[in-house]
Write a protein that holds these residues in place. Sequence first.
Motif, short mmCIF file in Angstrom:
data_model
loop_
_atom_site.label_atom_id
_atom_site.label_comp_id
_atom_site.label_asym_id
_atom_site.label_seq_id
_atom_site.Cartn_x
_atom_site.Cartn_y
_atom_site.Cartn_z
N ILE A 173 34.96 42.15 42.11
CA ILE A 173 36.15 43.08 41.41
C ILE A 173 35.64 43.20 40.04
O ILE A 173 35.74 44.24 39.45
CB ILE A 173 37.55 42.46 41.67
CG1 ILE A 173 38.03 42.78 43.17
CG2 ILE A 173 38.59 43.36 40.92
CD1 ILE A 173 39.22 42.12 43.44
N GLU A 224 40.07 46.30 46.82
CA GLU A 224 39.40 44.93 47.09
C GLU A 224 38.38 44.98 48.33
O GLU A 224 37.05 44.61 48.10
CB GLU A 224 40.28 44.00 47.24
CG GLU A 224 39.37 42.49 47.32
CD GLU A 224 40.65 41.31 47.36
OE1 GLU A 224 40.47 40.78 48.65
OE2 GLU A 224 41.41 41.09 46.81
N ALA A 273 35.39 37.68 46.00
CA ALA A 273 36.15 38.82 45.68
C ALA A 273 36.48 38.91 44.30
O ALA A 273 36.36 40.00 43.73
CB ALA A 273 37.56 38.55 46.48
#
Length: 269
Positions: A198, A223, A194
């Motif tokens: 991002i 996200e 993640a």
Amino acid sequence: MEITMILRPCKSPRPLTAAASVAAYELRDAIRDMTLKDLERFICPSSGSSIGVLVQVQFDEDNAYKGVKFEISAKPEKIHADSFHCYVSIMQGYWRTEHQLVEAAEDFWLNREANLRTDLFGRELVAMTTEELAAVSPYHSKLHSGFHAKDLNDALLAALSNRERAAREDDSNHKKITAREELKPTQKFLADEAKDAIAWWESLTESDRTHLPAYDYRAIGYEARAIFTYRDFMEQKQERLKQKGADLAFMNSTLPQKTGCSSGAKVAA
């Protein structure tokens, strides 16, 4: 109630389903060239309008797809690992044969992936509440030809939910605690992914975004959108490198040559 849960990424079934799509036409031609007497031993016992196909899939030591063989065949008494048997229509033409063969290949892929993941990662849905688990459909929607990472995640979620429901029929507090402990490496992996996704997402230009899968119509958060788009991009990048056999050099540092792998699709009667 819609559940959005991000699972560890899954290898795409696209190479296998694409091979099945091509093989369907070869199978139809082979069937049309056979006499009724030749076909009799391969006919589905419960349907005289369907014929059996045995599919043997090859994977490498990393469980990456290598190739596949399709064979007109009666259903064997024993089907070996990494193989499956299905029936396709004799009477309804190429499109129906393709649909049935691709659907069977997709079901095989997801079932195999779910089994592998249980062995590697444990019960990925153990943290779901009873209500959340009940909200997940036990049947996955068939993947369309242009499916993205979110579609694959949802299809796999349906497959894993069935295993989690079965596990909870004979569950105990000790088993639940153990299963949650086993998931810690997966939780770290997802957190790291993640973070990377991002950072990548926020580095994109407006021009970049116009060439990426559109998740605007999906009810998912910032996200999740970044992660699924990142996965789509990475898959596309790897496929392009394979297709080109690219040997890239930057600043006197040469990357290893990427070579493609043919589908290996064969049809034998």
